[in-house]
Enzyme design. Structure first.
Site, short mmCIF file in Angstrom:
data_model
loop_
_atom_site.label_atom_id
_atom_site.label_comp_id
_atom_site.label_asym_id
_atom_site.label_seq_id
_atom_site.Cartn_x
_atom_site.Cartn_y
_atom_site.Cartn_z
N ASP A 52 0.85 -1.19 0.00
CA ASP A 52 0.00 0.00 0.00
C ASP A 52 0.89 1.24 0.00
O ASP A 52 1.71 1.42 0.90
CB ASP A 52 -0.89 -0.03 1.25
CG ASP A 52 -2.03 0.98 1.18
OD1 ASP A 52 -2.15 1.69 0.17
OD2 ASP A 52 -2.80 1.05 2.15
N ASP A 99 -3.11 2.56 -5.94
CA ASP A 99 -2.03 2.61 -4.95
C ASP A 99 -1.87 1.37 -4.08
O ASP A 99 -1.19 1.40 -3.07
CB ASP A 99 -2.19 3.85 -4.07
CG ASP A 99 -3.46 3.82 -3.23
OD1 ASP A 99 -4.34 2.99 -3.50
OD2 ASP A 99 -3.57 4.65 -2.30
N GLU A 100 -2.50 0.25 -4.47
CA GLU A 100 -2.32 -0.96 -3.67
C GLU A 100 -2.45 -2.23 -4.51
O GLU A 100 -3.13 -2.26 -5.53
CB GLU A 100 -3.29 -0.99 -2.49
CG GLU A 100 -4.74 -0.87 -2.85
CD GLU A 100 -5.65 -0.77 -1.62
OE1 GLU A 100 -5.48 -1.58 -0.68
OE2 GLU A 100 -6.52 0.10 -1.62
#
Length: 196
Positions: free
Chosen positions: A8, A102-103
């Site tokens: 993350d 973003d992960e």
């Protein structure tokens, strides 16, 4: 042994903007709309000290932190940085699933996942300047929970022996998929922790 990792990016949009303008790093800054009626998309960790968080209206954020710096969202730039980060992440795993800008999850078969995670953090930071947090476990739910444990730039491992110690006292708000509204509704009927 096989492990699931959740990677993350820490305050991703804000981290991207701090790369572009390093002067923002030590100052409270948020990415989002620029008008008072807009909402915050991401706040850096300096701004979070004031209680500013994503989905908060800008006027509320300014009340909490009058010297808050607002930066307009730049999706094409964030997409470029995301590709940089997750091309590197992907290169280390046979099984890989990106779930947002973003992960991502990856599966590794390695003896020491903590060393792997630390090396991955350092590689991503060195090559892209984006800080990441990594959660390690034997399933996605726990890996996701672990990645949020020591942010920013944290690493957390949750093994089978840890579940009985960690989950019962965990606030329901920490469970992936339970947002502010669901937390409020659960709290109203007396459910505050996973054990409840």
């Amino acid at each position: 042994m096989k492990y699931i990792l959740h990677v993350d990016c820490d305050a991703f949009y804000a981290s991207c903007e701090e790369i572009r303008n390093p002067k923002l790093k030590k100052r409270p800054m948020a990415v989002g709309g620029l008008t008072n009626k807009s909402i915050i998309t991401t706040a850096n960790y300096e701004a979070r000290k004031y209680g500013i968080h994503s989905a908060m209206p800008v006027f509320m954020a300014k009340d909490l932190c009058p010297n808050l710096i607002l930066v307009k969202v730049d999706h094409p730039y964030y997409k470029e940085k995301s590709i940089e980060v997750f091309d590197l992440v992907k290169s280390h795993a046979k099984l890989y699933e990106q779930v947002s800008i973003d992960e991502a999850y990856l599966e590794i078969d390695i003896e020491n996942p903590l060393v792997f995670a630390k090396n991955l953090q350092e590689e991503i930071l060195t090559k892209t300047q984006i800080p990441i947090s990594v959660g390690i476990s034997y399933n996605k739910f726990l890996a996701k929970l672990a990645s949020d444990w020591n942010k920013p730039f944290g690493i957390k491992y949750i093994g089978k022996d840890d579940v009985g110690k960690i989950l019962p006292d965990l606030p329901v708000s920490k469970v992936h998929g339970i947002g502010r509204r669901a937390t409020y509704k659960l709290n109203r009927i007396g459910i505050y922790k996973v054990a409840d």
